[in-house]
Write a protein that holds these residues in place. Structure first.
Motif, mmCIF file in Angstrom:
data_model
loop_
_atom_site.group_PDB
_atom_site.id
_atom_site.type_symbol
_atom_site.label_atom_id
_atom_site.label_comp_id
_atom_site.label_asym_id
_atom_site.label_seq_id
_atom_site.Cartn_x
_atom_site.Cartn_y
_atom_site.Cartn_z
ATOM 1 N N ARG A 149 0.832 -1.206 0.000
ATOM 2 C CA ARG A 149 0.000 0.000 0.000
ATOM 3 C C ARG A 149 0.867 1.257 0.000
ATOM 4 N NH1 ARG A 149 -5.534 -0.762 1.429
ATOM 5 N NH2 ARG A 149 -5.569 1.491 1.626
ATOM 6 N N HIS A 205 -0.154 1.830 -4.822
ATOM 7 C CA HIS A 205 0.795 0.799 -4.388
ATOM 8 C C HIS A 205 2.226 1.161 -4.758
ATOM 9 C CE1 HIS A 205 -3.134 -1.240 -4.646
ATOM 10 N NE2 HIS A 205 -2.742 -1.642 -3.461
ATOM 11 N N TYR A 265 5.485 -4.666 -5.740
ATOM 12 C CA TYR A 265 4.805 -5.962 -5.681
ATOM 13 C C TYR A 265 5.822 -7.070 -5.512
ATOM 14 C CZ TYR A 265 6.140 -6.758 -10.567
ATOM 15 O OH TYR A 265 6.850 -6.947 -11.723
#
Length: 147
Positions: A27, A115, A118
């Motif tokens: 986040r 975001h 990842y």
């Protein structure tokens, strides 16, 4: 112009490869908080499958894959830090769990305002990294639902 309140009904989509590598995203508004794709309905009558596909595309750029409704739902208290996004008095959310199988090597394009980065991780490691207990539990269910 003020943003409309979020609808307290959402999806959680566990994106994974056939060999159970799970995609987690960090986040932007809470660095260190890792999760699967999540998001609320845009309209009360929006079908959950449409919410899931839309959120996956918006947050990761992923289109396609095999989307499966796991027929699981979590009713949980909304974290106080995020309650301002909901109408006054709304304290709980109903979250529907989906799985999305994608090929290994599927490219990911994050929404930079949402975001930071990842990771693809083996399912058990991914569950350990999830900040949300309902997200961790969903990832732990993955071997049961893999296609």
């Amino acid at each position: 112009m003020t943003k409309p309140y979020k609808i307290p009904e959402s999806v959680l989509v566990v994106i994974h490869t056939p060999d159970l590598q799970v995609l987690l995203i960090e986040r932007a508004d809470r660095p260190g908080y890792w999760q699967s794709v999540t998001g609320s309905k845009d309209a009360v009558d929006e079908p959950l499958v449409d919410t899931a596909r839309r959120e996956v595309f918006e947050e990761t750029g992923i289109e396609g894959g095999e989307l499966v409704d796991w027929q699981l739902a979590n009713h949980y208290e909304i974290y106080p830090v995020w309650r301002h996004r909901y109408a006054p008095g709304v304290t709980h959310n109903l979250e529907h769990v989906f799985g999305l199988t994608v090929p290994a090597g599927t490219p990911v394009r994050l929404a930079p305002r949402e975001h930071l980065q990842y990771r693809w991780l083996p399912w058990a490691e991914a569950a350990d990294l999830c900040f949300s207990p309902s997200n961790a539990e969903a990832v732990l269910q993955l071997p049961r639902f893999k296609s």
